[in-house]
Design a protein around this motif. Structure first.
Motif, short mmCIF file in Angstrom:
data_model
loop_
_atom_site.label_atom_id
_atom_site.label_comp_id
_atom_site.label_asym_id
_atom_site.label_seq_id
_atom_site.Cartn_x
_atom_site.Cartn_y
_atom_site.Cartn_z
N ALA A 146 0.90 -1.13 -0.04
CA ALA A 146 0.01 -0.06 0.01
C ALA A 146 0.90 1.40 0.09
CB ALA A 146 -0.74 0.29 1.32
N LYS A 147 2.20 1.17 0.83
CA LYS A 147 2.89 2.28 0.74
C LYS A 147 3.61 2.70 -0.51
CE LYS A 147 6.88 4.28 3.33
NZ LYS A 147 7.63 3.86 4.61
N ALA A 148 3.72 1.50 -1.30
CA ALA A 148 4.36 1.68 -2.49
C ALA A 148 3.50 2.35 -3.63
CB ALA A 148 5.01 0.19 -3.03
N ARG A 149 2.23 1.90 -3.58
CA ARG A 149 1.06 2.26 -4.51
C ARG A 149 0.94 3.72 -4.10
NH1 ARG A 149 2.49 -2.19 -5.54
NH2 ARG A 149 4.02 -0.79 -6.40
N ASP A 150 0.95 4.25 -2.82
CA ASP A 150 0.60 5.63 -2.48
C ASP A 150 1.76 6.50 -3.19
OD1 ASP A 150 -0.80 7.60 -1.01
OD2 ASP A 150 0.98 7.68 0.08
N GLY A 151 3.07 5.98 -3.17
CA GLY A 151 3.98 6.72 -3.43
C GLY A 151 4.24 6.85 -5.04
N GLU A 152 3.68 5.67 -5.62
CA GLU A 152 3.51 5.63 -7.32
C GLU A 152 2.64 6.90 -7.72
OE1 GLU A 152 1.99 2.52 -9.60
OE2 GLU A 152 3.28 1.08 -8.35
N LYS A 153 1.60 7.16 -7.14
CA LYS A 153 0.65 7.99 -7.40
C LYS A 153 1.31 9.43 -7.24
CE LYS A 153 -3.37 5.57 -5.75
NZ LYS A 153 -4.41 5.12 -4.53
N LYS A 154 2.20 9.70 -6.12
CA LYS A 154 2.69 10.88 -5.85
C LYS A 154 4.30 11.07 -6.65
CE LYS A 154 0.95 11.02 -0.95
NZ LYS A 154 1.28 10.78 0.25
N GLY A 155 4.68 9.96 -7.11
CA GLY A 155 5.90 9.89 -7.88
C GLY A 155 7.09 10.14 -6.95
N VAL A 156 6.90 10.18 -5.66
CA VAL A 156 7.93 10.06 -4.59
C VAL A 156 7.65 8.80 -3.63
CG1 VAL A 156 9.07 11.43 -2.91
CG2 VAL A 156 8.20 12.43 -4.96
N TYR A 157 8.89 8.34 -3.07
CA TYR A 157 8.60 7.11 -2.09
C TYR A 157 8.65 7.63 -0.92
CZ TYR A 157 8.38 2.90 0.33
OH TYR A 157 8.30 1.74 1.28
#
Length: 405
Positions: free
Chosen positions: A101-112
């Motif tokens: 979930a954290k990775a998918r959230d970072g994907e949306k923002k373009g930043v991990y």
């Protein structure tokens, strides 16, 4: 994550710790010999000749040790141990669902995550197989999703000396996490130990898990398809379709790896329940199509009646199919294999001798997700398994449409 199936004994292990440690000392010396040859010196004729000689000597020592190690009968039972309580109770423990979930959230923002720079490294053992190629491509593509993530990839040739050199070069570049996938067995363990000494978290993907006797090798997580379960699924399919009797040949991968041990162990766990199914021949196809075709030719010549075939991966299965067709012996034979490779699934769909396969995940999305979480201090499960269903004629077309658009 804890394995859902009961753990069954699958092979005994002779206590060869002392012998293995002596071999590792020889191997470490060989590695030192090799890397010293790359140190700067004036390259006159004498130095060039000496350098080439010492490199060959070092590689010969590695090859000798690798050959010796493969005869030792190593086992990989510990990989199915449950996650220790100490990890589950760690305040930084992160489940697969949480780091995904954290990775998918970072994907949306373009930043991990917190946005700090993260450097991931990946050592791929060989690039002669579609699975291996896809692993590299998807590792790179996943890293590119985040502006604060960079990745370094080395591509091996299948030679252990090259693989060790690649791992050493990655250590020197000080990644936050080092991911590797190996087929070199015990011969590469000293390089694993160097990763440990450098304090770099080590994630092993799909192959290369240390054997039960490798007490000096530590890793953060092994992320892989469950090859013991895959072997069981294929063994049961073959036994059912042979109606519990027949002659079977096995085209094996390279011994002394978890993939080999688990795929064969799970398969034989099922086959041993059927006294009228006989394994009449085994030969290595080295995980590659052409060697597998040659192995199949030899096995077919030696065995005039074959009812079933277990090829330990789809690439070898394609070589076996070629041998069957060349000999005019495809009719009446049922073959099972592992990978869910496109051309093999196409063969299943059209009703060839290829009867079943199991998809072997080579997309590195989950691996990169895990590595990024570890880079930010997460503690994850030491074993994370992919579970996949059988691919048969009944669902092969659906698999092709879903996975190979």
């Amino acid at each position: 994550m804890y394995r859902e199936l009961p753990i069954l004994a699958h092979g005994s292990r002779i206590d060869l710790t002392e012998k293995r440690e002596r071999g590792r000392k020889v191997l470490r010396h060989a590695i030192i010999v090799i890397f010293r040859q790359w140190e700067g010196s004036e390259m006159n004729y004498f130095n060039k000749a000496r350098r080439h000689f010492m490199l060959l000597a070092g590689l010969s020592l590695i090859g000798a040790y690798a050959g010796n190690a493969s005869a030792e009968g190593v086992t990989f039972k510990a990989v199915y141990d449950p996650t220790p309580e100490a990890i589950l109770k760690d305040p930084h423990y992160t489940t697969v669902e949480q780091f995904t979930a954290k990775a998918r959230d970072g994907e949306k923002k373009g930043v991990y995550g917190a946005g700090k720079p993260i450097k991931l490294a990946f050592s791929q053992v060989v690039m002669n197989h579609p699975v291996r190629i896809n692993m590299v491509e998807t590792f790179k593509s996943n890293c590119k999703k985040y502006s604060n993530v960079t990745c370094i990839v080395t591509e091996g040739t299948g030679e252990v000396g090259v693989e060790i050199a690649n791992i050493e070069s990655l250590i020197q570049r000080k990644p936050d996490v080092l991911v590797l996938s190996s087929l070199s067995g015990t011969a590469v363990y000293p390089a694993y130990e160097e990763v440990n000494k450098a304090g770099i978290p080590l994630i092993i993907n799909n192959s290369g898990i240390p054997d039960d006797g490798a007490k000096n090798v530590k890793y953060t997580s092994f992320i892989s398809p469950d090859d013991w379960q895959n072997g069981r699924l294929l063994g049961q399919y073959l036994a059912d379709n042979l109606h519990g009797k027949g002659n079977v040949i096995v085209v094996e991968g390279v011994a002394e790896s978890s993939n080999y041990e688990h795929r064969l162990g799970g398969f034989m766990e099922i086959i041993n329940k059927y006294p009228d199914i006989h394994i009449v021949g085994k030969q290595s196809g080295a995980w590659i199509r052409m060697p597998a075709m040659k192995a199949a030719v030899d096995l077919l010549q030696a065995n005039p009646k074959i009812d079933g075939i277990y090829a330990m991966n789809d690439e070898m299965a394609m070589g076996v199919l070629a041998a069957l067709r060349s000999a005019g012996r495809e009719k009446g034979v049922i073959m099972v294999s592992v990978d869910g490779q496109k051309d093999l699934v196409q063969e299943i769909a059209k009703g060839s001798a290829a009867g079943a396969s199991v998809f072997w995940e080579s997309d590195m999305t989950r691996v990169v997700d895990a590595a990024l979480a570890v880079a930010e201090g997460a503690v994850i499960d030491p074993r994370i398994w992919y579970k996949e269903p059988l691919i048969t004629k009944e669902n092969a077309s659906e698999v092709l449409a879903k996975r190979y658009k």
